[in-house]
Scaffold this active site. Structure first.
Site, PDB file in Angstrom:
ATOM      1  CE  LYS A 155      -6.905   2.029   2.558  1.00 32.84           C
ATOM      2  NZ  LYS A 155      -5.507   2.172   2.974  1.00 32.84           N
TER       3      LYS A 155
HETATM    4  C1  LIG Z   1      -6.973   7.371  -0.998  1.00 30.04           C
HETATM    5  C2  LIG Z   1      -5.970   6.274  -1.235  1.00 30.04           C
HETATM    6  N1  LIG Z   1      -5.711   5.878  -2.487  1.00 30.04           N
HETATM    7  C3  LIG Z   1      -4.840   4.896  -2.754  1.00 30.04           C
HETATM    8  C4  LIG Z   1      -4.163   4.237  -1.751  1.00 30.04           C
HETATM    9  C5  LIG Z   1      -3.172   3.170  -2.104  1.00 30.04           C
HETATM   10  O1  LIG Z   1      -3.551   1.915  -1.602  1.00 30.04           O
HETATM   11  P1  LIG Z   1      -2.523   0.719  -1.569  1.00 30.04           P
HETATM   12  O2  LIG Z   1      -1.690   0.850  -0.344  1.00 30.04           O
HETATM   13  O3  LIG Z   1      -3.382  -0.528  -1.532  1.00 30.04           O
HETATM   14  O4  LIG Z   1      -1.723   0.786  -2.812  1.00 30.04           O
HETATM   15  C6  LIG Z   1      -4.395   4.607  -0.426  1.00 30.04           C
HETATM   16  C7  LIG Z   1      -3.687   3.917   0.660  1.00 30.04           C
HETATM   17  O5  LIG Z   1      -3.944   4.034   1.808  1.00 30.04           O
HETATM   18  C8  LIG Z   1      -5.320   5.642  -0.155  1.00 30.04           C
HETATM   19  O6  LIG Z   1      -5.568   6.039   1.104  1.00 30.04           O
END
Ligand SMILES: Cc1ncc(COP(=O)(O)O)c(C=O)c1O
Length: 387
Positions: free
Chosen positions: A188
């Site tokens: 990210k």
């Molecule tokens: C659109 C979206 N929502 C939620 C997430 C979940 O993030 P995390 O890996 O920090 O839980 C991601 C992960 O890439 C994502 O792309």
């Protein structure tokens, strides 16, 4: 050349802040997490924040805190990561999948209006800022997505996993909906390794999320161990979760936050290069950025290979890999995933734009350390591969 799809920039104070944590002897949630929360809240201009161990945890806390329950309906674009929808299933609620606009890959006010007309009992919207661009949040005539949801008494959870630092109008994403959830996963725009942040202006939502973040305990562990008053005592008021962000991760986040705008600018440099050098290629569609370039976090730069190209998306990805270029796909839509397809009997024909995107989508490398000669090589290889 060997150009990975994603690379974490770690040239700032990460090591020294992590060392401070190690030397302090307190590795779990404490002062670094509190400091990270405060600085993040100041950055996005939100009142309350909760640092957690992933965006998925933040989304789970968010839907729980606004009171989503079994059989509640929540709108979710099909073009997203499973986390956006799975957290609803944790609570027995049902995602109602929507299509997105082809060019921006975002939901539009028209899509949301039509989804509400078909599902007047919908409780909330999971608003995904695909790739790091915010959709039309509000308009002067009250026809933005947030305006429409407010008028219809629909709560808004922003899945801003891609959207830091992202603006709509002149405000950072983080204070539009009822709750906004950010991701600090390794690829990210800023990272803590794994991590997330829940942001809200609503005190009641914040209090609930904060308690549920740590087992439903009514005091932070750190406070419990450092307070001079009856330090052992705590109460459990709900069956909560274990979602707190450890200080080791927060230390990395603090260092990354210091460079957030620089990282964003560097990502924009990559996007600008792609726009300039790929604009005349008739066999691909470039992403549409409808606001100022500076309002976009540029987490993703996703092109679409058109159906009349001589090779398929998968062949394109394989050929780019043989040339040493890492790419990715965002996303195989949820209506094509076995669990959602079977549970909700979904039909691809109901998602025409998402299908068009899915058939051709390829995400290109975008990160601060990507050099001009690497961008040039990527563009050359794209042209070579498609002709
Ligand atoms: C659109 C979206 N929502 C939620 C997430 C979940 O993030 P995390 O890996 O920090 O839980 C991601 C992960 O890439 C994502 O792309």
């Amino acid at each position: 050349m060997n150009i990975p799809f994603s690379k974490v920039p770690l040239a700032g104070n990460e090591l020294s802040y992590v060392n401070e944590v190690l030397e302090s002897g307190w590795l779990t949630t404490a002062s670094k997490a509190l400091q990270f929360e405060k600085l993040f809240a100041d950055f996005v201009g939100a009142k309350y924040v909760c640092a957690v161990n992933s965006c998925t945890s933040a989304l789970h806390l968010a839907v729980e805190a606004i009171g989503i329950q079994k059989n509640d309906k929540v709108l979710v674009p099909s073009l997203t990561f499973t986390a956006s929808a799975e957290v609803l299933r944790y609570l027995g609620a049902d995602p109602i999948f929507t299509d997105v606009e082809y060019g921006t890959r975002l939901v539009t006010p028209a899509i949301i209006k039509s989804a509400i007309n078909s599902n007047p009992d919908v409780k909330a919207l999971m608003l995904v800022h695909y790739g790091g661009q915010a959709p039309v949040m509000t308009t002067p005539d009250g026809e933005g997505i947030v305006d429409i949801c407010r008028k219809n008494n629909i709560r808004i959870i922003e899945d801003a996993a891609h959207a830091f630092p992202t603006k709509f109008g002149n405000r950072f994403i983080g204070s539009f909906g009822d709750i906004t959830c950010f991701s600090f996963y390794a690829n990210k725009t800023i990272t803590t390794g794994e991590g997330g942040m829940l942001v809200t202006d609503d005190e009641a939502i914040f209090k609930r999320a904060k308690i549920m973040r740590l087992h439903g305990i009514n005091r932070d562990i750190w406070e419990r161990f450092t307070s001079h008053k009856s330090s052992w005592e705590y109460d459990v008021v709900a069956p909560g979760f274990k979602y707190n962000m450890p200080d080791v991760n927060a230390a990395i986040g603090l260092a990354q936050l210091e460079k957030a705008e620089y990282f964003r600018e560097q990502r924009q440099r990559c996007a600008t290069y792609y726009f300039e050098n790929l604009k005349d290629l008739p066999l691909i569609d470039l992403p549409i950025c409808f606001g100022p370039m500076e309002h976009h976090s540029w987490h993703l730069f996703a092109i679409t290979i058109k159906p009349n190209a001589p090779i398929s998306r998968n062949e394109f990805i394989e050929r780019m890999a043989t040339k040493g270029i890492g790419t990715s796909v965002h996303y195989k839509p949820l209506h094509r995933m076995t669990y959602y397809k079977d549970t909700y009997n979904l039909n691809p024909a109901d998602f025409p734009n998402t299908e068009r995107i899915w058939n051709g989508t390829v995400s290109l490398p975008v990160y601060p350390e990507l050099k001009e000669n690497e961008l040039e090589y990527i563009c050359q290889m794209i042209k070579e591969t498609l002709t």
